[in-house]
Design a protein around this motif. Structure first.
Motif, PDB file in Angstrom:
ATOM      1  N   ASP A 205      -5.064  15.117 -20.514  1.00 33.30           N
ATOM      2  CA  ASP A 205      -6.421  14.839 -20.986  1.00 33.30           C
ATOM      3  C   ASP A 205      -6.399  14.088 -22.310  1.00 33.30           C
ATOM      4  OD1 ASP A 205      -7.560  16.016 -18.791  1.00 33.30           O
ATOM      5  OD2 ASP A 205      -7.844  17.973 -19.750  1.00 33.30           O
ATOM      6  N   ALA A 206      -5.472  14.468 -23.192  1.00 34.22           N
ATOM      7  CA  ALA A 206      -5.340  13.779 -24.475  1.00 34.22           C
ATOM      8  C   ALA A 206      -4.893  12.341 -24.277  1.00 34.22           C
ATOM      9  CB  ALA A 206      -4.362  14.530 -25.375  1.00 34.22           C
ATOM     10  N   VAL A 207      -3.992  12.113 -23.309  1.00 31.49           N
ATOM     11  CA  VAL A 207      -3.533  10.750 -23.020  1.00 31.49           C
ATOM     12  C   VAL A 207      -4.691   9.899 -22.533  1.00 31.49           C
ATOM     13  CG1 VAL A 207      -2.076   9.345 -21.515  1.00 31.49           C
ATOM     14  CG2 VAL A 207      -1.152  11.426 -22.551  1.00 31.49           C
ATOM     15  N   ARG A 208      -5.477  10.424 -21.592  1.00 34.95           N
ATOM     16  CA  ARG A 208      -6.608   9.657 -21.070  1.00 34.95           C
ATOM     17  C   ARG A 208      -7.639   9.364 -22.157  1.00 34.95           C
ATOM     18  NH1 ARG A 208      -5.529  12.785 -16.269  1.00 34.95           N
ATOM     19  NH2 ARG A 208      -6.751  14.513 -17.094  1.00 34.95           N
ATOM     20  N   ALA A 209      -7.921  10.350 -22.998  1.00 32.97           N
ATOM     21  CA  ALA A 209      -8.896  10.147 -24.076  1.00 32.97           C
ATOM     22  C   ALA A 209      -8.419   9.064 -25.054  1.00 32.97           C
ATOM     23  CB  ALA A 209      -9.138  11.457 -24.816  1.00 32.97           C
TER      24      ALA A 209
END
Length: 321
Positions: A205-209
């Motif tokens: 999720d952090a990568v996508r954000a």
């Protein structure tokens, strides 16, 4: 019997002790200045090399490389050419050494030393690397024929610096960084990828954000990832799955359309540049793989690359303290 030191010898002794103390003080002061400017965030952890096998290479800290990747991503997200990215990177190298510093001449701040009092934005905005890069490109786009101008001239027309010739000395390393971070030069950027324990956001999720933050919605759509109105990426397109045999790891796969190899390498290099803060363990694309901690064997051949996409293996845990 020892004779007492003469006044001349005593003066020499005091001068020697004073000189020694001064050298130590200067060394300590130099160290503190470096720590103040860089925030104490260490030495080189990344390297960019020429794609021409000419031996040209430059080293940067992980933080510098991460900021450079943001600058490049914002530029391509706005449709700016590689030359614009090179100009932006050379400017940030001169103004801040690619460190997001909270000080400078008068009220200058951030990567480009932009001034709130001169209409560049609020302090909070300027200290956001994505905003700072965007407003730099906004001003650069207004410079007539900036792609044909010498780099230092183009940069100066945006910055209005008191040292207009200073940008030129950073053109060589900015050129190599730009080639890698816009994806033109494949497998030319590598980092140690040692996890940054001061940051909390990890996992897919952090990568996508972070991808949405830097690239924006348009560029991610070109990879086949659907971006919703709230800025998130749907997991049916930018897929994240547990990594076989890798405890606590998950894989984010970004589809790259046929013929978009340059986009693929930009995304792959962006992931490597952000590997420390996002705790990325491996990045694979186009038959090549980078792994954290393998600086001596960067971008080796692999048979595990996801078909047609950039494969990012990251820690699954989020919100770690």
């Amino acid at each position: 019997m020892l004779q007492p030191p003469t006044p001349k010898k005593r003066r020499r002794g005091r001068l020697f002790r004073f000189s020694s103390a001064l050298v130590v003080l200067l060394a300590v002061a130099g160290y503190l200045v470096v720590q103040y400017v860089t925030g104490g965030r260490g030495g080189p952890g990344c390297k960019v090399v020429s794609g021409k096998d000419d031996g040209q290479a430059y080293e940067f800290s992980q933080e510098q490389t991460m900021n450079a990747a943001t600058i490049a991503a914002v530029g391509t997200g706005r449709g700016m050419p590689e030359r614009a990215v090179t100009i932006a990177l050379a400017t940030a190298l001169q103004e801040s050494q690619l460190v997001n510093i909270e000080h400078g001449d008068l009220d200058s701040l951030g990567l480009f030393q932009q001034r709130p009092s001169q209409g560049w934005g609020t302090k909070k905005e300027i200290l956001d690397p994505t905003y700072a890069a965007g407003v730099f490109y906004e001003h650069l786009a207004k410079v007539n024929d900036y792609q044909q101008l010498p780099l230092t001239v183009a940069a100066q027309r945006v910055q209005r610096s008191g040292y207009p010739e200073a940008y030129a000395k950073h053109e060589p390393e900015a050129t190599l960084l730009s080639a890698a971070l816009t994806g033109r030069a494949a497998a030319t950027l590598t980092c140690q990828g040692l996890p940054d324990t001061t940051r909390a956001n990890t996992g897919p999720d952090a990568v996508r954000a972070a991808l949405v933050r830097d690239f924006g919605r348009t560029v991610l759509k070109e990879t086949g990832a659907e971006v919703t109105g709230d800025g998130s990426v749907t997991k049916t397109e930018a897929k994240s799955t547990p990594s076989p045999g890798a405890t606590g790891s998950s894989t984010v796969t970004l589809p790259v359309r046929s013929g978009s190899t340059r986009t693929g390498w930009q995304l792959a290099h962006w992931a490597v540049a952000n590997s420390s803060v996002l705790h990325i363990e491996r990045v694979s694309y186009a038959g090549r793989e980078w792994a954290a901690g393998s600086a001596d064997d960067p971008w080796h051949s692999t048979a595990t690359t996801a078909s047609g996409g950039v494969r990012i293996v990251t820690e699954r845990q989020t919100g770690r303290k």
